[in-house]
Design a protein around this motif. Structure first.
Motif, mmCIF file in Angstrom:
data_model
loop_
_atom_site.group_PDB
_atom_site.id
_atom_site.type_symbol
_atom_site.label_atom_id
_atom_site.label_comp_id
_atom_site.label_asym_id
_atom_site.label_seq_id
_atom_site.Cartn_x
_atom_site.Cartn_y
_atom_site.Cartn_z
ATOM 1 N N LYS A 316 0.818 -1.207 0.000
ATOM 2 C CA LYS A 316 0.000 0.000 0.000
ATOM 3 C C LYS A 316 0.856 1.263 0.000
ATOM 4 N N THR A 317 2.030 1.161 0.649
ATOM 5 C CA THR A 317 2.844 2.361 0.798
ATOM 6 C C THR A 317 3.214 2.961 -0.556
ATOM 7 N N ILE A 318 3.576 2.105 -1.492
ATOM 8 C CA ILE A 318 4.009 2.604 -2.790
ATOM 9 C C ILE A 318 2.833 3.257 -3.523
ATOM 10 N N GLN A 346 9.634 5.370 9.927
ATOM 11 C CA GLN A 346 9.905 4.310 8.973
ATOM 12 C C GLN A 346 9.414 4.676 7.558
ATOM 13 N N HIS A 347 8.229 5.227 7.477
ATOM 14 C CA HIS A 347 7.728 5.690 6.179
ATOM 15 C C HIS A 347 8.679 6.725 5.595
ATOM 16 N N PHE A 348 9.064 7.662 6.456
ATOM 17 C CA PHE A 348 9.912 8.748 5.977
ATOM 18 C C PHE A 348 11.234 8.205 5.448
ATOM 19 N N VAL A 410 -4.053 8.794 5.191
ATOM 20 C CA VAL A 410 -4.106 8.301 6.561
ATOM 21 C C VAL A 410 -3.737 6.822 6.548
ATOM 22 N N ASP A 411 -2.588 6.505 7.132
ATOM 23 C CA ASP A 411 -2.162 5.108 7.179
ATOM 24 C C ASP A 411 -2.766 4.453 8.412
ATOM 25 N N GLU A 412 -3.087 3.179 8.325
ATOM 26 C CA GLU A 412 -3.733 2.464 9.430
ATOM 27 C C GLU A 412 -4.919 3.288 9.909
ATOM 28 N N GLN A 413 -5.826 3.553 9.010
ATOM 29 C CA GLN A 413 -6.800 4.592 9.244
ATOM 30 C C GLN A 413 -7.715 4.331 10.444
#
Ligand code: ADP
Ligand code: MG
Length: 698
Positions: A316-318, A346-348, A410-413
């Protein structure tokens, strides 16, 4: 730390009520900042309101029993006892891991004996003073086997005069590390002592009844009072559903109304082509399809409201990053909201090099940024120089301004309330929203829960992923397992070892993880440990060390505080102890911590002696399938009432009182009431109470 942003959201409500509901729990007698933070972990917030919305799981009967005759092992009893003797422990034999217990021998009125035992030598004097020889005391605790039967660490010891301090019916709250039921009871008593005067002020009958129902539930007399269809729980469930369905109806109307049409953005730069060419892999078909759906939304004249569901590891991140790059092509800014500092960092760390290569300024903003560093970051955001910012709730602090916020991700919404995501969107105009959820939600459920969003599903994993080999194993085989793991570690594996939270009435609370850590260190001297009672900084440090390829920390003992979403590609084994105590969705999430690299990964589900046939069946589901959607459907079918750990983390139960399976009729009723379009003040207040406030995507 104070969550001030919520205050502004209680617009219509009477000021005193709003202030009271917004009071930080740390100001309640006996709480303070440390416990308030633990409440935050358990309640998902640290206000009086968050406490009120936390329903007890069941009621423990502590009515007085006069005699030990007829009491069975496992019963919790409250009984007057005469203290006969204190037996101090001898020196423990060297081969015994645990210190021997202090034993206090007692008899009941009929002369039956019971031995009260204490283990922790630090508090021994304190306990012994509470049990003076030759006197009667009212004692309440759980009876274990033995001859005489044993009671370990009774939860209550009172003089006979003060026996009424022991509640005959004790509401037991779902709790977390380091929060005792006594703390819950004390906070509840203080809150409700104040509630009366405040609720009396309410001129609306419906809301008075709502608060009255809250009182009945928090002071439930029997476990039946807490069942989904008991009078007061059903009332609360209806109120909650009405709030949510109204919010969804408003949002749907607002989105499609003509006057909310927005100016289309114009493409000014070219980033995506270059980016796609340098990507070391090809997008899966599912990823490409979802990217297409997102682009359509972003090009349309109504703001995007899209939820992307994809199993752990589906990539999902990509997809999110591609959306952010598209926004950057339009000249707009993107804010990516993560639930924790660790995940934000970690995302950053992943996004930064890709952005650097494209000449896009990316930044990270969390609660840790202070002073000059923070000011500088804010300036860069305000000027529009920073195009992509990753962060925690720090992103929607009042003083954070954006030049042209165009997209909120919004990650892990499920970790965020609607209010939170909306207060971030409010920092721009017609902002697109992209929500990511790692927990597949059965379609039937997501229609009602996310009725105002469009849904995309990434139902495919990147090619070449090996399925995680999952087995279940009885605790009795622990030693075998340890020697197998030792071999794997010698060959370079990294191992997660998860222990459930222990609800320890004496407030120690991390017993299982700490004890396991101590034991495992004999075999694995470089093991690490993280649990919820460590400071965030320490937790992050240990996690980072474990994630670091060059460190020799190859085994990490952890409670469920290890983050959903944390990425340690070399970790290939996860052991989950007392797996039967977790919900399926939570187990699936935990399992997703491994299998992220190219090597074969293993998940070992250890189960205890007391596992039920249903518990074993649940574990079988995990051994048989790796498909998150299938697991979610099974979870929905098989979940027992409320007793499983990790339900909050598991994501798709975000209602406090409503239960999709139990309240289908209430769902329909609420949806019908909401559809008529008239929103009364009372319903507006309810929407604020349930965090789906008035400013939804208007
Ligand atoms: P999640 O959906 O759980 O957030 P991530 O976005 O963290 O998953 O992706 C998991 C891993 O898979 C990452 O290391 C990422 O680089 C990799 N990945 C993502 N998409 C692909 C793809 N199409 N092909 C190969 N690897 C991919
Ligand atoms: Mg992720």
């Amino acid at each position: 730390m104070l969550k001030i942003w919520v205050l502004g959201t209680f617009v219509g409500m009477r000021r005193e009520i709003a202030e009271f509901l917004n009071t930080d729990l740390q100001y309640i007698r006996g709480v303070g900042p440390v416990l308030a933070e633990r409440f935050n972990d358990v309640l998902g917030g640290r206000r009086v309101l968050d406490f009120l919305l936390h329903k007890p799981a069941y009621v423990r009967n502590r009515a007085v029993t006069e005699s030990l005759a007829g009491v069975d092992t496992g019963d919790t009893i409250t009984i007057p006892l005469l203290i006969k003797s204190h037996k101090k422990p001898g020196k423990p034999a060297p081969w015994l891991k645990r210190a021997r217990a202090m034993r206090v021998l007692c008899t009941d009125k009929m002369g039956y004996s019971v031995a009260i035992q204490f283990f922790n030598s630090k508090y021994m004097d304190y306990w012994l003073e509470k049990l003076p020889i030759g006197q009667w005391r009212m004692v309440s605790g759980k009876i274990e086997g033995g001859n005489p039967p044993v009671m370990n660490h009774p939860e209550f010891i009172e003089t006979l005069d003060a026996a009424e301090k022991i509640p005959a019916a004790q509401a037991i709250y779902p709790s977390g590390e380091g929060l005792t039921q006594k703390v819950f009871a004390s906070v509840r008593d203080q809150i409700f002592a104040k509630m009366d005067s405040i609720v009396g002020e309410y001129d609306d009958e419906f809301l008075r009844e709502f608060f009255d129902a809250l009182r009945h539930v928090h002071f439930a007399k029997t476990s039946d009072d807490l069942l989904p269809n008991s009078t007061y729980v059903a009332k609360l469930a209806y109120a909650e559903l009405l709030a949510h369905q109204t919010a969804i109806a408003i949002s749907r109307r607002a989105r499609t109304s003509q006057k909310n049409k927005r100016q289309k953005r114009v493409k000014a730069r070219d980033y995506l082509n270059k980016f796609m060419n340098t990507l070391p892999y090809k997008l899966t078909d599912a990823q490409s399809r979802v990217v297409g759906e997102i682009f359509n939304d972003m090009e349309s004249d109504v703001p995007m409201m899209r939820l992307v569901q994809g199993d752990v590891g589906s990539g999902k991140t990509i997809v999110a990053l591609i959306a952010a790059l598209k926004m950057a092509e339009y000249g707009g800014q993107t804010a990516l909201l993560a639930p924790t500092d660790t995940l934000a960092q970690q995302h950053f760390a992943k996004i930064k090099p890709m952005c650097d290569a494209l000449g896009i300024v990316a930044d990270v903003l969390t609660g840790r940024d202070k002073g000059a560093v923070r000011r500088e970051k804010l300036v860069s955001l305000r000027s529009g120089r920073t195009k992509i910012v990753v962060g925690t709730h720090a992103l929607f602090s009042d003083d954070v301004e954006y030049k042209d916020l165009g997209l909120v991700i919004v990650d892990e919404q499920h970790r965020f309330g609607v209010n939170q995501r909306e207060s971030l969107r409010a920092k721009g105009h017609s902002v697109d929203l992209l929500a990511l959820s790692a927990t597949p939600i059965p379609r039937t459920l997501s229609m009602t829960m996310y009725g105002d969003m469009d849904i995309s599903i990434i139902n495919q994993k990147p090619a070449g992923r090996l399925p995680i080999h999952t087995t279940k194993l009885p605790m009795a085989r622990l030693n075998d397992l340890i020697s197998r793991i030792k071999q794997q570690i010698d060959n370079g594996a990294k191992v997660f070892w998860i222990c459930p939270l222990v609800q320890d009435e004496n407030g120690i609370g991390v017993g299982a993880a700490v004890a396991r850590y101590d034991a495992l260190r004999e075999t694995f001297p470089t093991a690490g440990l993280v649990h919820g009672q460590m400071s965030k900084v320490d937790r992050d440090r240990v996690m980072a060390e474990f994630a670091d390829d060059n460190s020799n920390m190859n085994l990490l003992v952890a409670t469920t505080v290890i983050e959903v979403g944390i990425d340690v590609p070399r970790a290939s084994i996860i052991v989950i102890e007392n797996a039967e105590q977790f919900g399926l969705a939570a187990l699936h999430q935990l399992r997703g911590r491994v299998g992220r690299g190219k090597i074969q990964s293993y998940c070992i589900l250890l189960y205890g002696l007391n596992v039920s046939p249903d518990g074993l069946k649940r574990l079988d589901v995990l051994c048989e399938t790796d498909d998150g959607f299938q697991i979610a459907e099974q979870d929905l079918m098989m979940r027992g009432v409320g007793e499983l750990l990790g339900t909050r983390q598991s994501g798709w139960i975000q209602y406090h009182f409503a239960d999709w399976r139990e309240h289908r009729d209430l769902f329909k009723l609420a949806a019908r009431a909401a559809a008529d379009g008239n929103v009364s003040d009372a319903v507006r207040d309810l929407m604020n109470i349930f965090g789906c406030g008035s400013n939804i995507s208007a």
